[in-house]
Design a protein around this motif. Structure first.
Motif, PDB file in Angstrom:
ATOM      1  N   ALA A 189       0.505  -1.225   0.359  1.00 48.17           N
ATOM      2  CA  ALA A 189       0.195   0.207  -0.155  1.00 48.17           C
ATOM      3  C   ALA A 189       1.013   1.590  -0.273  1.00 48.17           C
ATOM      4  CB  ALA A 189      -1.033   0.101   1.128  1.00 48.17           C
ATOM      5  N   ARG A 190       0.813   2.079  -1.033  1.00 49.65           N
ATOM      6  CA  ARG A 190       1.636   3.101  -1.240  1.00 49.65           C
ATOM      7  C   ARG A 190       0.600   4.128  -1.939  1.00 49.65           C
ATOM      8  NH1 ARG A 190       6.682   0.388  -2.932  1.00 49.65           N
ATOM      9  NH2 ARG A 190       8.629  -0.092  -0.703  1.00 49.65           N
ATOM     10  N   TYR A 191       0.382   4.624  -1.332  1.00 51.67           N
ATOM     11  CA  TYR A 191      -0.467   5.965  -2.125  1.00 51.67           C
ATOM     12  C   TYR A 191      -0.086   6.445  -3.234  1.00 51.67           C
ATOM     13  CZ  TYR A 191      -4.307   9.180  -2.976  1.00 51.67           C
ATOM     14  OH  TYR A 191      -5.481  10.207  -3.281  1.00 51.67           O
ATOM     15  N   PRO A 192      -0.923   6.380  -4.793  1.00 53.18           N
ATOM     16  CA  PRO A 192      -2.084   5.882  -4.939  1.00 53.18           C
ATOM     17  C   PRO A 192      -2.249   4.150  -5.268  1.00 53.18           C
ATOM     18  CG  PRO A 192      -1.682   6.834  -6.375  1.00 53.18           C
ATOM     19  CD  PRO A 192      -0.369   7.164  -5.928  1.00 53.18           C
ATOM     20  N   ASP A 193      -1.032   3.419  -4.809  1.00 57.80           N
ATOM     21  CA  ASP A 193      -1.333   2.300  -5.974  1.00 57.80           C
ATOM     22  C   ASP A 193      -1.746   1.295  -4.211  1.00 57.80           C
ATOM     23  OD1 ASP A 193      -0.937   3.251  -8.356  1.00 57.80           O
ATOM     24  OD2 ASP A 193       1.528   3.799  -7.506  1.00 57.80           O
ATOM     25  N   VAL A 194      -2.364   0.191  -5.020  1.00 62.28           N
ATOM     26  CA  VAL A 194      -2.023  -1.094  -4.136  1.00 62.28           C
ATOM     27  C   VAL A 194      -2.268  -2.415  -4.493  1.00 62.28           C
ATOM     28  CG1 VAL A 194      -4.128  -2.572  -2.009  1.00 62.28           C
ATOM     29  CG2 VAL A 194      -3.828  -0.220  -2.409  1.00 62.28           C
ATOM     30  N   VAL A 195      -1.430  -2.700  -4.254  1.00 64.57           N
ATOM     31  CA  VAL A 195      -0.919  -4.415  -4.993  1.00 64.57           C
ATOM     32  C   VAL A 195      -1.170  -5.214  -4.167  1.00 64.57           C
ATOM     33  CG1 VAL A 195       0.254  -5.806  -6.633  1.00 64.57           C
ATOM     34  CG2 VAL A 195       0.522  -2.869  -6.072  1.00 64.57           C
ATOM     35  N   VAL A 196      -2.330  -6.648  -4.892  1.00 69.90           N
ATOM     36  CA  VAL A 196      -2.028  -7.890  -3.632  1.00 69.90           C
ATOM     37  C   VAL A 196      -1.868  -8.721  -4.754  1.00 69.90           C
ATOM     38  CG1 VAL A 196      -3.753  -8.651  -1.813  1.00 69.90           C
ATOM     39  CG2 VAL A 196      -4.116  -6.081  -2.399  1.00 69.90           C
ATOM     40  N   ARG A 197      -1.807  -9.933  -3.974  1.00 73.64           N
ATOM     41  CA  ARG A 197      -1.116 -11.253  -4.609  1.00 73.64           C
ATOM     42  C   ARG A 197      -1.326 -12.100  -3.642  1.00 73.64           C
ATOM     43  NH1 ARG A 197       4.609 -12.615  -4.733  1.00 73.64           N
ATOM     44  NH2 ARG A 197       4.702 -11.629  -1.776  1.00 73.64           N
TER      45      ARG A 197
END
Length: 99
Positions: free
Chosen positions: A30-38
């Motif tokens: 979670a690094r604004y504005p990006d969200v990466v979910v594995r």
């Protein structure tokens, strides 16, 4: 509320009713504005697994404004390999595995 906390809570809610025995863990960056979910699966993720990942991604996207980018991906990580976090990631879910 802090962006990181909002993301972690959103992903946890997104996991409701989609955790299967094949799912080994879920990692979030979670690094604004990006969200990466594995989503880490023990066996090669099939159609149902990929649909569950897409459903969770949709739930998370719905929790944020349009400027937040959410990307979820299914990965095959056999039980013979360790579950490892990439730089900046945190665990949101880990299943119990024998040591």
């Amino acid at each position: 509320m802090d962006f990181r906390v909002s993301v972690l809570l959103s992903v946890q809610r997104g996991l409701w009713d989609i955790v299967t025995p094949n799912l080994r863990g879920v990692a979030v960056l979670a690094r604004y504005p990006d969200v990466v979910v594995r989503f880490l699966f023990e066996d090669d993720p099939g159609e149902e697994d990929r649909e569950n990942v897409s459903e969770a991604e949709t739930y998370v996207m719905a929790d944020f404004l349009d400027e937040v980018s959410v990307a979820a991906q299914a990965e095959w990580v056999p039980a013979s390999l360790p579950r490892e976090l990439k730089s900046g990631e945190e665990w949101v879910y880990l299943r119990k595995e024998s040591a």
